[in-house]
Scaffold this motif. Structure first.
Motif, PDB file in Angstrom:
ATOM      1  N   CYS A  80       0.869  -1.169   0.000  1.00 47.55           N
ATOM      2  CA  CYS A  80       0.000   0.000   0.000  1.00 47.55           C
ATOM      3  C   CYS A  80       0.909   1.223   0.000  1.00 47.55           C
ATOM      4  O   CYS A  80       1.978   1.202   0.578  1.00 47.55           O
ATOM      5  CB  CYS A  80      -0.865  -0.049   1.246  1.00 47.55           C
TER       6      CYS A  80
ATOM      7  N   ASN B 209       1.064   5.618   0.270  1.00 46.50           N
ATOM      8  CA  ASN B 209       0.478   6.954   0.391  1.00 46.50           C
ATOM      9  C   ASN B 209       0.877   7.723  -0.847  1.00 46.50           C
ATOM     10  O   ASN B 209       1.898   8.369  -0.897  1.00 46.50           O
ATOM     11  CB  ASN B 209       0.981   7.674   1.637  1.00 46.50           C
TER      12      ASN B 209
ATOM     13  N   LYS C  90      -4.861   5.740   0.344  1.00 45.09           N
ATOM     14  CA  LYS C  90      -3.874   4.677   0.173  1.00 45.09           C
ATOM     15  C   LYS C  90      -4.298   3.809  -0.996  1.00 45.09           C
ATOM     16  O   LYS C  90      -5.363   3.210  -0.981  1.00 45.09           O
ATOM     17  CB  LYS C  90      -3.751   3.838   1.439  1.00 45.09           C
TER      18      LYS C  90
END
Length: 190
Positions: free
Chosen positions: A2, A4, A14
């Motif tokens: 994942c 940002n 995300k």
């Protein structure tokens, strides 16, 4: 995995494997990284750019391509988990019909309406959508650097200018249509 997504802009944004993301401006300096990062995570990428950059964007991993001159945003079908307006020429209002129930509209341009977002989220008459604005993040730049060093993503360089031609480089950016980044060499090395 994942991530940002290119900016460290809030814990709620995300990208993860299986997400669908529409990237408007996918051939520019930020867009080429956005496409590659989204693909490295396992997202499905739908790219919008000019026809001259179609092969570039597809080679970076985009699953689908739309030429912004031939296809209006209103003609795109399907639902997306994320719409990333790198080109900063769309609005949430223009694209909200493309977002799924928990979809996120991301833009590189701060809008004055940002101060109203908490009120908009609490207004029962407005569908719940999430807004996010990008901001610089040293942590994200470190992650991008790591991904480049591991050949997971590659920088795209349009043109290299010497420092003496910096005005020409600036004019090139102002004119638009840059594929990837422009580079200005500070010193010449043998």
């Amino acid at each position: 995995m994942c991530f940002n997504f290119i900016s460290g802009f809030s814990e709620k944004v995300k990208i993860k494997q299986g997400d669908r993301i529409l990237i408007n401006g996918s051939s520019g300096g930020v867009g080429v990284f956005a496409v590659q990062i989204a693909k490295s995570i396992g997202a499905e990428v739908v790219a919008i750019a000019g026809e001259k950059n179609k092969q570039l964007v597809l080679s970076l991993g985009a699953d689908y391509f739309y030429d912004y001159k031939l296809t209006s945003i209103s003609d795109i079908e399907g639902k997306f988990d994320f719409i990333y307006d790198v080109a900063s020429n769309l609005s949430y209002e223009q694209t909200k019909f493309l977002l799924n129930k928990k979809g996120v509209f991301i833009t590189n341009t701060p809008y004055p309406i940002a101060a109203l977002i908490p009120w908009l989220r609490n207004n029962k008459k407005i569908k719940k959508k999430t807004f996010a604005w990008v901001k610089p993040s040293g942590q994200d730049l470190s992650e991008i650097s790591r991904m480049v060093s591991l050949n997971q993503i590659s920088p795209v360089i349009d043109t290299v200018y010497s420092l003496e031609k910096i005005q020409e480089a600036h004019k090139h950016i102002e004119k638009g249509g840059v594929s990837g980044k422009l580079v200005v060499k500070i010193n010449e090395y043998n």
